[in-house]
Design an enzyme around this catalytic site. Structure first.
Site, PDB file in Angstrom:
ATOM      1  N   GLY A  92       0.814  -1.220   0.000  1.00  0.00           N
ATOM      2  CA  GLY A  92       0.000   0.000   0.000  1.00  0.00           C
ATOM      3  C   GLY A  92       0.843   1.265   0.000  1.00  0.00           C
ATOM      4  O   GLY A  92       2.024   1.248  -0.382  1.00  0.00           O
ATOM      5  N   GLY A 101       2.315   3.040   2.299  1.00  0.00           N
ATOM      6  CA  GLY A 101       3.577   2.984   3.055  1.00  0.00           C
ATOM      7  C   GLY A 101       4.628   2.190   2.294  1.00  0.00           C
ATOM      8  O   GLY A 101       5.776   2.631   2.113  1.00  0.00           O
ATOM      9  N   THR A 102       4.227   1.032   1.803  1.00  0.00           N
ATOM     10  CA  THR A 102       5.143   0.166   1.054  1.00  0.00           C
ATOM     11  C   THR A 102       5.714   0.888  -0.163  1.00  0.00           C
ATOM     12  O   THR A 102       6.901   0.791  -0.461  1.00  0.00           O
ATOM     13  CB  THR A 102       4.382  -1.085   0.560  1.00  0.00           C
ATOM     14  OG1 THR A 102       3.777  -1.709   1.679  1.00  0.00           O
ATOM     15  CG2 THR A 102       5.300  -2.060  -0.141  1.00  0.00           C
ATOM     16  N   ILE A 123      -6.796  -2.678   0.214  1.00  0.00           N
ATOM     17  CA  ILE A 123      -8.210  -3.058   0.215  1.00  0.00           C
ATOM     18  C   ILE A 123      -9.088  -1.810   0.351  1.00  0.00           C
ATOM     19  O   ILE A 123     -10.226  -1.788  -0.082  1.00  0.00           O
ATOM     20  CB  ILE A 123      -8.493  -4.080   1.343  1.00  0.00           C
ATOM     21  CG1 ILE A 123      -9.787  -4.824   1.062  1.00  0.00           C
ATOM     22  CG2 ILE A 123      -8.527  -3.411   2.692  1.00  0.00           C
ATOM     23  CD1 ILE A 123      -9.948  -6.075   1.876  1.00  0.00           C
ATOM     24  N   ASP A 124      -8.513  -0.755   0.930  1.00  0.00           N
ATOM     25  CA  ASP A 124      -9.282   0.473   1.164  1.00  0.00           C
ATOM     26  C   ASP A 124      -9.488   1.293  -0.106  1.00  0.00           C
ATOM     27  O   ASP A 124     -10.220   2.277  -0.094  1.00  0.00           O
ATOM     28  CB  ASP A 124      -8.580   1.360   2.196  1.00  0.00           C
ATOM     29  CG  ASP A 124      -8.519   0.720   3.573  1.00  0.00           C
ATOM     30  OD1 ASP A 124      -9.210  -0.297   3.783  1.00  0.00           O
ATOM     31  OD2 ASP A 124      -7.787   1.234   4.435  1.00  0.00           O
ATOM     32  N   MET A 172     -13.774  -2.296   6.712  1.00  0.00           N
ATOM     33  CA  MET A 172     -12.466  -1.657   6.645  1.00  0.00           C
ATOM     34  C   MET A 172     -12.574  -0.297   5.963  1.00  0.00           C
ATOM     35  O   MET A 172     -13.512  -0.044   5.211  1.00  0.00           O
ATOM     36  CB  MET A 172     -11.470  -2.537   5.892  1.00  0.00           C
ATOM     37  CG  MET A 172     -10.934  -3.702   6.695  1.00  0.00           C
ATOM     38  SD  MET A 172     -10.143  -3.182   8.235  1.00  0.00           S
ATOM     39  CE  MET A 172      -9.423  -4.733   8.768  1.00  0.00           C
ATOM     40  N   GLY A 173     -11.579   0.513   6.181  1.00  0.00           N
ATOM     41  CA  GLY A 173     -11.544   1.859   5.596  1.00  0.00           C
ATOM     42  C   GLY A 173     -10.958   2.798   6.623  1.00  0.00           C
ATOM     43  O   GLY A 173     -11.671   3.445   7.372  1.00  0.00           O
ATOM     44  N   MET A 223     -12.167 -11.028   8.284  1.00  0.00           N
ATOM     45  CA  MET A 223     -12.621 -12.105   7.385  1.00  0.00           C
ATOM     46  C   MET A 223     -12.551 -11.637   5.939  1.00  0.00           C
ATOM     47  O   MET A 223     -12.190 -12.397   5.038  1.00  0.00           O
ATOM     48  CB  MET A 223     -14.066 -12.488   7.710  1.00  0.00           C
ATOM     49  CG  MET A 223     -14.196 -13.239   9.011  1.00  0.00           C
ATOM     50  SD  MET A 223     -15.885 -13.707   9.293  1.00  0.00           S
ATOM     51  CE  MET A 223     -16.089 -14.941   8.030  1.00  0.00           C
ATOM     52  N   ILE A 224     -12.870 -10.358   5.737  1.00  0.00           N
ATOM     53  CA  ILE A 224     -12.869  -9.822   4.369  1.00  0.00           C
ATOM     54  C   ILE A 224     -11.438  -9.727   3.832  1.00  0.00           C
ATOM     55  O   ILE A 224     -11.176 -10.024   2.665  1.00  0.00           O
ATOM     56  CB  ILE A 224     -13.594  -8.455   4.327  1.00  0.00           C
ATOM     57  CG1 ILE A 224     -15.083  -8.651   4.633  1.00  0.00           C
ATOM     58  CG2 ILE A 224     -13.394  -7.763   2.979  1.00  0.00           C
ATOM     59  CD1 ILE A 224     -15.901  -7.391   4.726  1.00  0.00           C
TER      60      ILE A 224
HETATM   61  N1  ATP Z   1       7.376   6.585   4.545  1.00  0.00           N
HETATM   62  C1  ATP Z   1       7.910   5.357   4.469  1.00  0.00           C
HETATM   63  N2  ATP Z   1       9.151   5.168   3.988  1.00  0.00           N
HETATM   64  C2  ATP Z   1       9.697   3.932   3.908  1.00  0.00           C
HETATM   65  N3  ATP Z   1       9.046   2.808   4.277  1.00  0.00           N
HETATM   66  C3  ATP Z   1       7.824   2.920   4.770  1.00  0.00           C
HETATM   67  C4  ATP Z   1       7.177   4.185   4.885  1.00  0.00           C
HETATM   68  N4  ATP Z   1       5.938   3.997   5.408  1.00  0.00           N
HETATM   69  C5  ATP Z   1       5.823   2.659   5.609  1.00  0.00           C
HETATM   70  N5  ATP Z   1       6.947   2.015   5.223  1.00  0.00           N
HETATM   71  C6  ATP Z   1       7.193   0.572   5.285  1.00  0.00           C
HETATM   72  O1  ATP Z   1       6.343  -0.080   4.353  1.00  0.00           O
HETATM   73  C7  ATP Z   1       5.822  -1.290   4.885  1.00  0.00           C
HETATM   74  C8  ATP Z   1       4.318  -1.302   4.826  1.00  0.00           C
HETATM   75  O2  ATP Z   1       3.779  -0.093   5.374  1.00  0.00           O
HETATM   76  P1  ATP Z   1       2.344  -0.069   6.067  1.00  0.00           P
HETATM   77  O3  ATP Z   1       2.338  -1.027   7.197  1.00  0.00           O
HETATM   78  O4  ATP Z   1       2.000   1.339   6.344  1.00  0.00           O
HETATM   79  O5  ATP Z   1       1.383  -0.716   5.001  1.00  0.00           O
HETATM   80  P2  ATP Z   1       0.893  -0.196   3.600  1.00  0.00           P
HETATM   81  O6  ATP Z   1       1.901  -0.507   2.574  1.00  0.00           O
HETATM   82  O7  ATP Z   1       0.484   1.235   3.704  1.00  0.00           O
HETATM   83  O8  ATP Z   1      -0.333  -1.155   3.354  1.00  0.00           O
HETATM   84  P3  ATP Z   1      -1.797  -1.096   4.031  1.00  0.00           P
HETATM   85  O9  ATP Z   1      -2.679  -0.614   2.941  1.00  0.00           O
HETATM   86  O10 ATP Z   1      -2.084  -2.476   4.403  1.00  0.00           O
HETATM   87  O11 ATP Z   1      -1.732  -0.176   5.198  1.00  0.00           O
HETATM   88  C9  ATP Z   1       6.366  -1.408   6.304  1.00  0.00           C
HETATM   89  O12 ATP Z   1       7.428  -2.316   6.311  1.00  0.00           O
HETATM   90  C10 ATP Z   1       6.815   0.003   6.639  1.00  0.00           C
HETATM   91  O13 ATP Z   1       7.922   0.029   7.523  1.00  0.00           O
HETATM   92  O1  F6P Z   2      -3.914  -6.129   9.990  1.00  0.00           O
HETATM   93  P1  F6P Z   2      -3.806  -4.774  10.612  1.00  0.00           P
HETATM   94  O2  F6P Z   2      -2.408  -4.366  10.872  1.00  0.00           O
HETATM   95  O3  F6P Z   2      -4.719  -4.568  11.761  1.00  0.00           O
HETATM   96  O4  F6P Z   2      -4.285  -3.788   9.469  1.00  0.00           O
HETATM   97  C1  F6P Z   2      -5.586  -3.548   9.124  1.00  0.00           C
HETATM   98  C2  F6P Z   2      -5.606  -2.242   8.379  1.00  0.00           C
HETATM   99  O5  F6P Z   2      -5.091  -2.424   7.102  1.00  0.00           O
HETATM  100  C3  F6P Z   2      -6.028  -2.008   6.150  1.00  0.00           C
HETATM  101  O6  F6P Z   2      -6.704  -3.137   5.712  1.00  0.00           O
HETATM  102  C4  F6P Z   2      -5.336  -1.314   4.988  1.00  0.00           C
HETATM  103  O7  F6P Z   2      -4.699  -0.148   5.400  1.00  0.00           O
HETATM  104  C5  F6P Z   2      -7.001  -1.087   6.875  1.00  0.00           C
HETATM  105  O8  F6P Z   2      -8.280  -1.098   6.328  1.00  0.00           O
HETATM  106  C6  F6P Z   2      -6.951  -1.650   8.256  1.00  0.00           C
HETATM  107  O9  F6P Z   2      -7.054  -0.618   9.185  1.00  0.00           O
HETATM  108 MG    MG Z   3      -1.196   2.213   4.438  1.00  0.00          MG
END
Ligand code: ATP
Ligand code: F6P
Ligand code: MG
Length: 492
Positions: free
Chosen positions: A189, A191-192, A219-220, A263-264, A380-381
């Site tokens: 997502g 962050g990744t 998923i959001d 979720m959201g 579950m979703i």
């Molecule tokens: N600004 C950033 N710079 C570098 N790495 C990051 C940053 N933000 C998050 N990460 C890394 O990316 C990975 C995933 O980040 P995060 O847990 O926020 O999920 P996501 O990719 O946003 O997905 P989701 O939609 O599930 O939240 C983690 O290993 C986190 O340390």
């Molecule tokens: O499994 P975790 O770390 O609780 O993450 C769930 C979160 O990830 C997401 O599915 C995606 O950011 C959000 O809807 C939810 O808040």
């Molecule tokens: Mg995220």
């Protein structure tokens, strides 16, 4: 973490306001590279297709609704196989990593990347990085072959594991370099993808011929520019089942409210789409549209009215909705290991509030208790396998990613823009979040289907958030830039 500075965006301009927001290519920083004919030209399945290769000049417009005097506007590079590739198949050493939360379709995308590399380009060295970013420097890899990945699209989750946190730019790039990996597929997502962008910058700073490809997963549906993200359709479909159950409960019991949490975190797309699809929902609460409980025009007043009229009602609440209200009795707070805000459980909180506030009211009015059935299907979703439409979507996404890497593009992400797969620069995807625009026609459709109050004046809400409101592609082709969200929109 030692995150390298971003390189300059690659922007090309043309006549009549044409702008191409291009993605980086190896040739931008590595001179005299060898190219090879694309092996697909000899592949019996693809050779029959006329014009299978994408013309190098093909681009896709960001806006498709234009006026006679509109400039041509922003374009993105069209994804697909190129006639020339920058890797010999035997030299490719690819890896795949999944990060962040679960989402239906993760396994499907893994399977399709492996299948595309192997079946289209004859690549045999493909590894799965175990357990997210930290797996690069702390775990062994898993060998991925078509045999290993066969059938995994029928399972939820990710066979290579995922995690939050653990991002260490230098350690990750060291690991890529030490292992001799030259194609990195990163599924995750917002962050990744920020992390992936910084990996690309470091790879480029070191002058490595390593393609860094981000595949948007959420998923959001909170990733901007692309039409929608994989797993979203599945999530909406699965959410229907919970709403259906809440409706059955509500209809079968006196004075009953079925409350469903979906979720959201910051974007209420799942809640809005599931509500619209179901037609059984009387109120949909999302993070983008603030609400209040007490007094005229509040949620309690609406619940009293609906129960008195109908004897039952269904409420859908997105997990990020009403967090300002819950803050008063905050229990969670803090951040997770990735730095995401930990949310309070709005579903439980709302259930308690409704029971405490309205129990007495209904007892007095009807001599009947208020019944509330709370359903939380959120995890579950996340855990179900992707449905048919997400499977096909994932195939296109994975094939586009592989074609791009083989063609020498790097530092890009991939996804459909108006139905055409495109290569998008990382900054376009990470600079803001996709959110439901509550002046869009889709939100109006949703309001008219539930008849819920709008709680606050939409204009006031928009004015308070206009600086952060991004455009949404999924919803509406009319509102496309930040200023446009303040404009009056026509409901049709
Ligand atoms: N600004 C950033 N710079 C570098 N790495 C990051 C940053 N933000 C998050 N990460 C890394 O990316 C990975 C995933 O980040 P995060 O847990 O926020 O999920 P996501 O990719 O946003 O997905 P989701 O939609 O599930 O939240 C983690 O290993 C986190 O340390
Ligand atoms: O499994 P975790 O770390 O609780 O993450 C769930 C979160 O990830 C997401 O599915 C995606 O950011 C959000 O809807 C939810 O808040
Ligand atoms: Mg995220």
């Amino acid at each position: 973490m030692g995150i390298p500075a971003a390189s300059e965006p690659k922007v090309v301009t043309g006549d009549h306001g044409y702008v191409l927001e291009d993605v980086p290519h190896f040739t931008d920083y590595i001179p005299n590279l060898h190219t090879y004919p694309n092996p697909l030209q000899d592949n019996p399945a693809y050779a029959v297709v006329k014009q299978y290769f994408v013309d190098t000049d093909d681009t896709v417009p960001q806006q498709i609704v234009v006026h006679v005097d509109s400039p041509r506007g922003i374009h993105f590079r069209r994804a697909g196989p190129r006639q020339k590739v920058y890797f010999k198949s035997d030299d490719v050493h690819a890896c795949i990593v999944t990060c962040g939360g679960l989402c239906p379709g993760l396994n499907t995308v893994i399977r399709e990347i492996v299948g595309s590399l192997h079946g289209m380009y004859g690549v045999t060295r493909i590894e799965g990085i175990e357990g997210g970013y930290r797996g690069f420097y702390s775990r062994n890899t898993i060998k991925l072959t078509p045999k290993v990945t066969n059938g995994i699209h029928k399972r939820g989750g990710t066979i290579i594991g995922t995690s939050r946190g653990g991002y260490d730019n230098q350690k990750i790039v060291n690991s890529i370099e030490d292992r001799g990996i030259n194609q990195v597929y990163i599924i995750g997502g917002d962050g990744t993808l920020k992390g992936a962008s910084a990996i690309y910058e470091e790879v480029r700073r070191r002058g490595l011929k390593v393609a860094v490809v981000g595949i948007p997963k959420t998923i959001d549906n909170d990733i901007p520019i692309i039409d929608k993200s994989f797993g979203f359709d599945t999530a909406v479909e699965e959410a229907q089942r919970a709403i259906n159950a809440a409706h059955v409960e509500a209809e079968s019991n006196e004075n009953c409210i079925g409350l469903v949490k979906l979720m959201g975190r910051d974007s209420g797309f799942i809640a809005m789409y599931a509500t619209l699809a179901s037609r059984d929902v009387d109120c949909c609460l999302i993070p983008e549209s603030p609400f209040y409980l007490e007094g005229p025009g509040g949620l309690f007043e609406y619940i009293e009215k609906r129960i008195e009229e109908n004897g039952h009602m269904v409420i859908v609440v997105a997990e990020g909705a009403g967090q300002d209200l819950v803050a008063e009795s905050r229990t969670a707070g803090g951040k997770d290991t990735s730095g995401n805000r930990v949310l309070d459980d709005i579903g439980l909180w709302l259930s308690q509030k409704i029971k405490i506030q309205l129990q007495g009211h209904f007892k007095k009015q009807t001599d009947m208790e208020l019944n509330l059935k709370y359903i939380d299907p959120t995890y579950m979703i996340l855990a179900v396998p992707s449905n048919a439409s997400d499977n096909v979507y994932s195939t296109l996404l994975a094939q586009s990613a592989v074609h791009g890497a083989m063609a020498g593009y790097t530092g890009f992400t991939v996804g459909p823009v108006h139905g055409r797969e495109c290569y998008l620069p990382f900054y376009r995807i990470t600079e803001k979040q996709n959110k439901v625009v509550i002046t869009d026609r889709m939100w109006a459709r949703m309001l008219s289907s539930t008849n819920q109050p709008s709680f606050y004046n939409t204009k006031d809400i928009i004015e308070s958030i206009v600086d952060e409101a991004p455009a949404t592609q999924l919803l509406d082709d009319q509102v496309a830039d930040k200023t446009a969200v303040t404009k009056e929109t026509t409901v049709c």
